[in-house]
Design an enzyme around this catalytic site. Structure first.
Site, PDB file in Angstrom:
ATOM      1  N   GLU A 109      79.155 -24.796  74.959  1.00  0.00           N
ATOM      2  CA  GLU A 109      79.058 -24.203  76.302  1.00  0.00           C
ATOM      3  C   GLU A 109      79.554 -22.758  76.285  1.00  0.00           C
ATOM      4  O   GLU A 109      78.916 -21.861  76.847  1.00  0.00           O
ATOM      5  CB  GLU A 109      79.890 -25.037  77.290  1.00  0.00           C
ATOM      6  CG  GLU A 109      79.799 -24.519  78.730  1.00  0.00           C
ATOM      7  CD  GLU A 109      80.733 -25.254  79.695  1.00  0.00           C
ATOM      8  OE1 GLU A 109      81.430 -26.198  79.257  1.00  0.00           O
ATOM      9  OE2 GLU A 109      80.758 -24.861  80.871  1.00  0.00           O
TER      10      GLU A 109
ATOM     11  N   SER B 258      84.948 -24.902  82.552  1.00  0.00           N
ATOM     12  CA  SER B 258      83.972 -25.594  81.724  1.00  0.00           C
ATOM     13  C   SER B 258      83.501 -26.827  82.490  1.00  0.00           C
ATOM     14  O   SER B 258      84.285 -27.489  83.169  1.00  0.00           O
ATOM     15  CB  SER B 258      84.624 -26.023  80.412  1.00  0.00           C
ATOM     16  OG  SER B 258      83.867 -27.052  79.815  1.00  0.00           O
TER      17      SER B 258
ATOM     18  N   LYS C 156      95.712 -38.418  85.239  1.00  0.00           N
ATOM     19  CA  LYS C 156      94.580 -39.146  84.649  1.00  0.00           C
ATOM     20  C   LYS C 156      94.243 -40.384  85.470  1.00  0.00           C
ATOM     21  O   LYS C 156      93.111 -40.852  85.473  1.00  0.00           O
ATOM     22  CB  LYS C 156      94.905 -39.553  83.212  1.00  0.00           C
ATOM     23  CG  LYS C 156      95.002 -38.383  82.247  1.00  0.00           C
ATOM     24  CD  LYS C 156      93.644 -37.944  81.756  1.00  0.00           C
ATOM     25  CE  LYS C 156      93.756 -36.708  80.873  1.00  0.00           C
ATOM     26  NZ  LYS C 156      92.470 -36.033  80.693  1.00  0.00           N
TER      27      LYS C 156
ATOM     28  N   GLU D 250      82.936 -39.515  91.381  1.00  0.00           N
ATOM     29  CA  GLU D 250      81.798 -39.062  90.562  1.00  0.00           C
ATOM     30  C   GLU D 250      81.910 -39.504  89.097  1.00  0.00           C
ATOM     31  O   GLU D 250      80.992 -39.313  88.321  1.00  0.00           O
ATOM     32  CB  GLU D 250      81.649 -37.535  90.655  1.00  0.00           C
ATOM     33  CG  GLU D 250      82.773 -36.716  90.037  1.00  0.00           C
ATOM     34  CD  GLU D 250      83.901 -36.404  91.009  1.00  0.00           C
ATOM     35  OE1 GLU D 250      84.057 -37.168  92.000  1.00  0.00           O
ATOM     36  OE2 GLU D 250      84.647 -35.441  90.777  1.00  0.00           O
TER      37      GLU D 250
END
Ligand code: SF4
Ligand code: SF4
Ligand code: SF4
Ligand code: FES
Lengths: 591, 182
Positions: free
Chosen positions: A281, A324, A363, A371
């Site tokens: 990326e 990112s 986490k 999503e």
């Protein structure tokens, strides 16, 4: 440089040193509660009382500067009884029951009561008001146990620059928490758990999900697999009295197998995968900017740390395009496990339970994001902290120290040294540079000795490096001679500094790594307590040792990752990768 | 008729809400970047709204780059600040030295128990708010208290219900009389 005498020991200390620090230098132990090394010295709890010659009253040593000729006594009857009174008063207000408290093993208040020889309580007083806040997936707050030491407030405001917690109200009714005693889920909190990491008592802890894991393990219809984050292996041993920095990878695997997981896998696997995706990326963004003349968001920010993602969504939503789009290694694992691996072993995704062991409370929040279900069901089902895994191993009656070393299962347990170093600040960047360099130069020798990018290692809050590209080949020839500038920040306060630099045009970077917690994941909010800088350094050393001991130390060399691309995903940042391994971000309010 | 009134007051409210925020923004702008800005800005905000509604507090937090939790913490620390609209009648009980010595505290307690509110709070019917005052300059006739602009001197706790009931009655009949005494 004042010289003072503490319990007949002469010690010379730098100007501005507190009596407490001077005593530590002299090897004299003074108990503390509100004090937090390098972060907070506010004289609030008064547990650190000492006698200073010439002073009428006992003095809190954490805020008292050491002066020339000062004579300090830390072990007199007056001191002992003064400290005891302070702790007895705290206990008299304390609404908690040590017998059934999750902190009883490592509670600083309980330990202090024991150390000071408090047997029975002389005072009975009004109890602290008890509000239990279970509103978030990551954390549980219990104000009844709070001793108002304010460590969490200082960490949340000054280290993390979030400010979800503050003292509310006044006097005895003061409660430490979000505005107007609202729930944490209504406040802007990034779920990092640094408050839980520094809380001396059981007033802020992770949401305990141990029983959910036991239930899954006992359900015969479920295939239950586990992934462990890179940072666990360097800290789990502390739950079993190993010194900080002891690597226990093999024993951890053995323990998980004995607990009944159908396969023991490694988040390291998807850390390597992350590097393939995130590195590709980044190169793609650079190509767009430099060759195609397109406008793309640079620098690229790393996206492995969910507290940081939450922080960006709330505090810098105008820069979400810089993040990112790669999911974190935890979420990549869930998505790959419930598609690629599930198919391989012929199990439906809904019959598979993915458990993660993470150094991190955020986490838990991340796994629950709506999503994160690209496999068709929730990709990661249950997230345990390192501390919870330690507790589970104990519950299982496993003698951890007697376990043999075992290996992770294939294929999702196969990894390289580049993945190990995801555990500490600078590690993701170093891993990315190792692989990006190899891609761009077609595997020319890495320009830093022993594959370590020295300038971005260590505990400095913001670190920078620049790498001059030489020997760029093929598609990447346009990078020849380019100066690749990178920055690394850990702790969200430091991250904000880098963002401000970028905004003000004071600095220009191509790639920025941010880890939410001080020291990176090895210092995560779910790690065994207590994490000091000393402990951080030892865990980091252990992680580098793990990396250096490997045959394969670059993510693109991971044979299982290569097979995943060949058999299933196609190319990095390809279509299927996009569906499974990448995500998008949402703007949220700052207040 | 009622429909008309509704419409009008609704339009009016919306406009005035914006206007209030605009006034608050001016204050915030003036104080932005200055150290120690939070308390004076909150004082202005309370002056503008009569109390500190959530929308104002969030605006202050955003404008001064302060965490909302800190703004709330400061508001909760000073009894001067109120997050609920003030009652129609502001009761202030003097606890200056003379009044305190001569039973101001007992008067305060009587009011508290009569109305069921603490200092800084407002009754549910929004009829009364309770505050402490430092000195009315009525030391010779202590203890003193005031309701609205009317000052009561040499108050005995036993008289409290009677004094308060006047305002209840006044309110029941029709307002207007309350401020006459000033
Ligand atoms: S927080 Fe500490 S002192 Fe309080 S109940 Fe838990 S173990 Fe006991
Ligand atoms: S989890 Fe992090 S952001 Fe939330 S209250 Fe704790 S320290 Fe603050
Ligand atoms: S929640 Fe814990 S860290 Fe925060 S003030 Fe209370 S006791 Fe201290
Ligand atoms: S440790 Fe010094 S006052 Fe709390």
């Amino acid at each position: 440089m004042p010289t003072l005498t503490i319990d007949d020991i002469k010690v010379e200390v730098p100007e501005g040193t507190s009596v407490l620090q001077a005593a530590r230098q002299a090897g004299v132990k003074i108990p503390t509660l509100c004090y937090l090394e390098d972060v907070q010295a506010i004289g609030a709890c008064r547990v650190c009382l000492v006698e200073v010659e010439g002073a009428k009253t006992l003095i809190a040593s954490c805020t008292q500067p050491a002066t020339e000729g000062m004579v300090v006594k830390t072990n007199t009857g007056k001191v002992r009884s003064g400290r005891r009174t302070v702790v007895e008063l705290l206990l008299s207000e304390h609404e908690g029951d040590c017998k059934v408290c999750s902190r009883s093993a490592d509670c600083e208040l309980r330990t202090l009561a024991e150390d000071l020889g408090i047997g029975e309580l002389q005072y009975t007083g009004e109890k602290t008001k008890r509000l239990v806040d279970q509103s978030t997936p990551a954390l549980v707050r219990d104000t009844g146990k709070c001793i108002s030491c304010r460590r969490c407030v200082t960490v949340c405001n000054e280290v993390q620059n979030v400010g979800a917690l503050f003292a509310q109200g006044r006097g005895f009714a003061t409660l430490i928490g979000p505005a107007f005693a609202q729930d944490l889920s209504d406040a802007v909190c990034v779920q990092c758990g640094q408050c839980a990491a520094v809380c001396p008592v059981g007033a802020i802890t992770e949401r305990n999900q141990i029983d959910e894991v036991w239930d899954a393990l006992e359900d015969p219809t479920k295939t239950v697999i586990v992934q462990t984050a890179p940072a666990i292996r360097a800290a789990l041993g502390e739950c079993f009295q190993y010194p900080p920095g002891t690597l226990v990878t093999g024993k951890m695997v053995a323990a998980l197998r004995r607990m009944g997981f159908d396969a023991v896998f490694d988040t390291d696997f998807t850390a390597d995968l992350t590097i393939m995706e995130e590195g590709t990326e980044l190169l793609g963004r650079l190509k767009k900017a430099l060759v195609d003349g397109e406008s793309v968001a640079l620098p690229q920010f790393s996206s492995c740390s969910p507290g940081w993602i939450n922080y960006m969504e709330h505090f810098n939503p105008d820069m979400l395009a810089n993040l990112s789009t790669c999911k974190s290694p935890q979420q990549m694992f869930g998505a790959v496990a419930k598609t690629y691996y599930a198919k391989k072993i012929g199990v439906e995704p809904e019959d598979m339970v993915v458990v993660s062991v993470m150094p991190c409370t955020a986490k838990k929040f991340e796994a629950a994001r709506p999503e994160m279900n690209d496999s068709g069901v929730q990709d990661v089902d249950i997230v345990l902290t390192t501390r919870e895994l330690g507790a589970m191993i104990t519950q299982a009656g496993i003698d951890f120290r007697a376990l043999p070393d075992e290996e992770m299962d294939a294929p999702l347990g196969i990894s390289t040294g580049a993945a190990d170093i995801f555990a500490n600040t600078g590690g993701v960047m170093e891993a990315a540079l190792r692989t990006a360099w190899a891609i761009v130069t077609d595997s020319a020798p890495f320009p830093f000795p022993n594959l370590h990018v020295e300038p971005i290692a260590g505990l400095e809050g913001v670190k920078t490096a620049s790498v001059k590209v030489t020997g760029a080949k093929g598609d990447w020839a346009f990078l020849e001679g380019a100066e690749l500038k990178v920055a690394v920040a850990h702790g969200l306060g430091n991250a904000q500094k880098v963002i401000d630099q970028i905004r003000n045009g004071e600095a220009e970077y191509h790639f920025v790594e941010v880890m939410t917690c001080p020291g990176g994941c090895i210092g995560g909010g779910g790690q065994p307590r207590f994490t000091t800088n000393e402990v951080r350094r030892k865990r980091i050393e252990a992680i580098y040792k793990e990396d250096e001991g490997r045959e394969l130390r670059q993510s693109h060399e991971n044979p299982a990752v290569c097979a995943l691309y060949e058999e299933y995903l196609g190319a990095p940042c390809g279509e299927l990768s996009h569906d499974l391994l990448h995500t998008h971000y949402y703007e949220h309010e700052r207040v | 008729m009622s429909e008309e009134v509704k419409q009008c007051s609704c339009c009016e409210e919306e406009a005035s809400e914006e206007e209030l925020l605009a006034r608050l923004d001016e204050v915030i702008e003036e104080y932005q970047g200055k150290p120690g800005a939070l308390i004076p800005v909150l004082q202005y905000a309370q002056g503008i709204y009569g109390y500190l509604p959530e929308v104002a507090l969030k605006r202050v937090a955003l404008g001064l780059h302060k965490p909302y939790s800190e703004v709330a913490g400061v508001v909760g620390f000073y009894s001067y600040f109120s997050t609920v609209p003030r009652g129609k009648n502001l009761i202030r009980v003097c606890l200056g030295t003379a009044c305190y010595v001569r039973g101001g505290k007992q008067v305060l307690d009587a009011i508290k128990s009569r109305l069921g509110i603490d200092v800084g709070e407002t009754t549910e019917d929004r009829l009364f708010s309770l505050e402490i005052a430092r000195c009315f300059g009525a030391c010779g006739l202590a203890p003193a208290m005031s309701i609205g602009d009317e000052v009561f001197k040499r108050v005995r706790p036993a008289r409290v219900p009677e004094i308060l009931s006047r305002y209840n009655e006044v309110d029941a009949e029709k307002e207007g009389v309350v401020n006459v005494a000033g």
